[in-house]
Design a protein around this motif. Structure first.
Motif, PDB file in Angstrom:
ATOM      1  N   ARG A 242     -12.342 -58.812  36.414  1.00  0.00           N
ATOM      2  CA  ARG A 242     -11.182 -59.228  37.221  1.00  0.00           C
ATOM      3  C   ARG A 242     -10.911 -60.716  37.023  1.00  0.00           C
ATOM      4  O   ARG A 242      -9.767 -61.133  36.871  1.00  0.00           O
ATOM      5  CB  ARG A 242     -11.416 -58.904  38.696  1.00  0.00           C
ATOM      6  CG  ARG A 242     -11.394 -57.408  38.988  1.00  0.00           C
ATOM      7  CD  ARG A 242     -11.434 -57.124  40.472  1.00  0.00           C
ATOM      8  NE  ARG A 242     -12.643 -57.607  41.094  1.00  0.00           N
ATOM      9  CZ  ARG A 242     -13.646 -56.848  41.507  1.00  0.00           C
ATOM     10  NH1 ARG A 242     -13.584 -55.542  41.360  1.00  0.00           N
ATOM     11  NH2 ARG A 242     -14.710 -57.380  42.085  1.00  0.00           N
ATOM     12  N   ARG A 243     -11.986 -61.499  37.015  1.00  0.00           N
ATOM     13  CA  ARG A 243     -11.841 -62.946  36.805  1.00  0.00           C
ATOM     14  C   ARG A 243     -11.233 -63.216  35.424  1.00  0.00           C
ATOM     15  O   ARG A 243     -10.344 -64.046  35.281  1.00  0.00           O
ATOM     16  CB  ARG A 243     -13.201 -63.627  36.937  1.00  0.00           C
ATOM     17  CG  ARG A 243     -13.130 -65.135  36.860  1.00  0.00           C
ATOM     18  CD  ARG A 243     -14.538 -65.750  37.004  1.00  0.00           C
ATOM     19  NE  ARG A 243     -14.492 -67.188  36.996  1.00  0.00           N
ATOM     20  CZ  ARG A 243     -14.368 -67.933  35.891  1.00  0.00           C
ATOM     21  NH1 ARG A 243     -14.272 -67.362  34.704  1.00  0.00           N
ATOM     22  NH2 ARG A 243     -14.332 -69.254  35.981  1.00  0.00           N
TER      23      ARG A 243
ATOM     24  N   ILE B 139      -7.573 -62.468  35.395  1.00  0.00           N
ATOM     25  CA  ILE B 139      -6.824 -63.555  36.045  1.00  0.00           C
ATOM     26  C   ILE B 139      -6.638 -64.702  35.057  1.00  0.00           C
ATOM     27  O   ILE B 139      -5.522 -65.236  34.916  1.00  0.00           O
ATOM     28  CB  ILE B 139      -7.541 -64.031  37.327  1.00  0.00           C
ATOM     29  CG1 ILE B 139      -7.484 -62.940  38.396  1.00  0.00           C
ATOM     30  CG2 ILE B 139      -6.933 -65.342  37.841  1.00  0.00           C
ATOM     31  CD1 ILE B 139      -8.407 -63.175  39.585  1.00  0.00           C
TER      32      ILE B 139
ATOM     33  N   THR C 267       1.085 -68.365  41.763  1.00  0.00           N
ATOM     34  CA  THR C 267      -0.108 -67.518  41.807  1.00  0.00           C
ATOM     35  C   THR C 267       0.264 -66.040  41.934  1.00  0.00           C
ATOM     36  O   THR C 267      -0.489 -65.178  41.484  1.00  0.00           O
ATOM     37  CB  THR C 267      -1.048 -67.944  42.951  1.00  0.00           C
ATOM     38  OG1 THR C 267      -0.305 -68.003  44.168  1.00  0.00           O
ATOM     39  CG2 THR C 267      -1.694 -69.283  42.653  1.00  0.00           C
TER      40      THR C 267
ATOM     41  N   ILE D  90       0.627 -64.772  38.472  1.00  0.00           N
ATOM     42  CA  ILE D  90      -0.693 -64.623  37.858  1.00  0.00           C
ATOM     43  C   ILE D  90      -1.357 -63.345  38.373  1.00  0.00           C
ATOM     44  O   ILE D  90      -1.895 -62.554  37.586  1.00  0.00           O
ATOM     45  CB  ILE D  90      -1.570 -65.860  38.135  1.00  0.00           C
ATOM     46  CG1 ILE D  90      -0.974 -67.089  37.434  1.00  0.00           C
ATOM     47  CG2 ILE D  90      -3.010 -65.622  37.684  1.00  0.00           C
ATOM     48  CD1 ILE D  90      -1.605 -68.404  37.833  1.00  0.00           C
ATOM     49  N   ALA D  91      -1.314 -63.144  39.672  1.00  0.00           N
ATOM     50  CA  ALA D  91      -1.918 -61.939  40.259  1.00  0.00           C
ATOM     51  C   ALA D  91      -1.247 -60.679  39.712  1.00  0.00           C
ATOM     52  O   ALA D  91      -1.935 -59.720  39.335  1.00  0.00           O
ATOM     53  CB  ALA D  91      -1.812 -61.998  41.782  1.00  0.00           C
TER      54      ALA D  91
ATOM     55  N   ALA E 127      -2.307 -60.045  36.196  1.00  0.00           N
ATOM     56  CA  ALA E 127      -3.707 -59.602  36.115  1.00  0.00           C
ATOM     57  C   ALA E 127      -3.919 -58.239  36.754  1.00  0.00           C
ATOM     58  O   ALA E 127      -4.972 -57.631  36.577  1.00  0.00           O
ATOM     59  CB  ALA E 127      -4.614 -60.634  36.791  1.00  0.00           C
TER      60      ALA E 127
ATOM     61  N   LYS F 126      -3.209 -60.976  45.229  1.00  0.00           N
ATOM     62  CA  LYS F 126      -3.097 -62.443  45.197  1.00  0.00           C
ATOM     63  C   LYS F 126      -4.319 -63.113  45.829  1.00  0.00           C
ATOM     64  O   LYS F 126      -4.786 -64.148  45.350  1.00  0.00           O
ATOM     65  CB  LYS F 126      -1.818 -62.873  45.919  1.00  0.00           C
ATOM     66  CG  LYS F 126      -1.517 -64.346  45.815  1.00  0.00           C
ATOM     67  CD  LYS F 126      -0.174 -64.661  46.457  1.00  0.00           C
ATOM     68  CE  LYS F 126       0.088 -66.143  46.468  1.00  0.00           C
ATOM     69  NZ  LYS F 126       1.381 -66.457  47.076  1.00  0.00           N
TER      70      LYS F 126
ATOM     71  N   VAL G 107      -7.096 -63.928  43.429  1.00  0.00           N
ATOM     72  CA  VAL G 107      -6.891 -65.144  42.615  1.00  0.00           C
ATOM     73  C   VAL G 107      -7.499 -66.327  43.359  1.00  0.00           C
ATOM     74  O   VAL G 107      -8.247 -67.126  42.781  1.00  0.00           O
ATOM     75  CB  VAL G 107      -5.391 -65.376  42.326  1.00  0.00           C
ATOM     76  CG1 VAL G 107      -5.174 -66.728  41.638  1.00  0.00           C
ATOM     77  CG2 VAL G 107      -4.811 -64.242  41.487  1.00  0.00           C
TER      78      VAL G 107
END
Length: 189
Positions: A7-8, A11, A29, A32-33, A36, A40, A43
């Motif tokens: 998951r990291r 992201i 963000t 980004i979430a 990924a 959120k 993140v």
């Protein structure tokens, strides 16, 4: 949803793409979430501030020191082949680094962390190039000429990496290596 590590990484992957496409300041963000495929809040769990994402990208995805050992690329008596092999080994323009290099060039003017990473990378490549030249050329090289030659080569290699992100025609790295070799191995006069 995957392991915490995956998951990291997702992201970071999403942030890398977003920062390269839209710039750090314009990337939220939420984007980004969404990119990924994570909530959120996750993140923020991994990266409390957006700048922490950029710092993680710099620390984890840029070439690390040492970039390579001079002995891995040096061909004694053949500075041209040594410099060309150095450029290949560094691989600054490889596809997987093109997105990150876009971030580096774009954000170096506004983020001191990025500027410092770029400066440190350039300095380490300069030192490595000087070591390769010293090992490949079988006579003593004037230190000023060696530094100037290394600066020239690093400028060409970094320009090549920067040009590749636009899918343009970059400089001739092998041609630059020949010019540098001729300058350092030709008798003065």
């Amino acid at each position: 949803m995957g392991t915490p590590a995956s998951r990291r990484e997702r992201i970071l992957d999403a942030a890398e793409v977003q920062f390269a496409g839209d710039g750090f300041a314009a990337t939220g963000t939420t984007a980004i979430a969404d990119g990924a495929g994570v909530p959120k809040g996750l993140v923020f769990y991994y990266f409390p501030r957006k700048i922490d994402i950029l710092r993680a990208l710099l620390a984890e995805r840029l070439p690390s020191h040492p970039l390579c050992e001079p002995s891995e690329v040096t061909r004694i008596g053949d500075p041209v082949a040594s410099l060309v092999q150095l450029a290949r080994t560094l691989g600054l323009g490889r596809h997987e680094s093109v997105v990150l290099s876009t971030i580096i060039w774009r954000e170096s003017g506004t983020h001191p962390e990025v500027r410092e990473h770029l400066r440190a990378l350039r300095e380490s490549i300069l030192e490595l190039t000087e070591q390769v030249l010293d090992s490949a050329i079988e006579h003593a090289i004037d230190p000023v000429m060696r530094r100037q030659a290394a600066q020239t080569f690093v400028a060409v290699v970094m320009d090549d990496a920067n040009t590749q992100r636009f899918e343009g025609t970059g400089p001739d790295v092998a041609g630059a290596a020949r010019v540098i070799s001729n300058a350092l191995t030709s008798p003065p006069g």
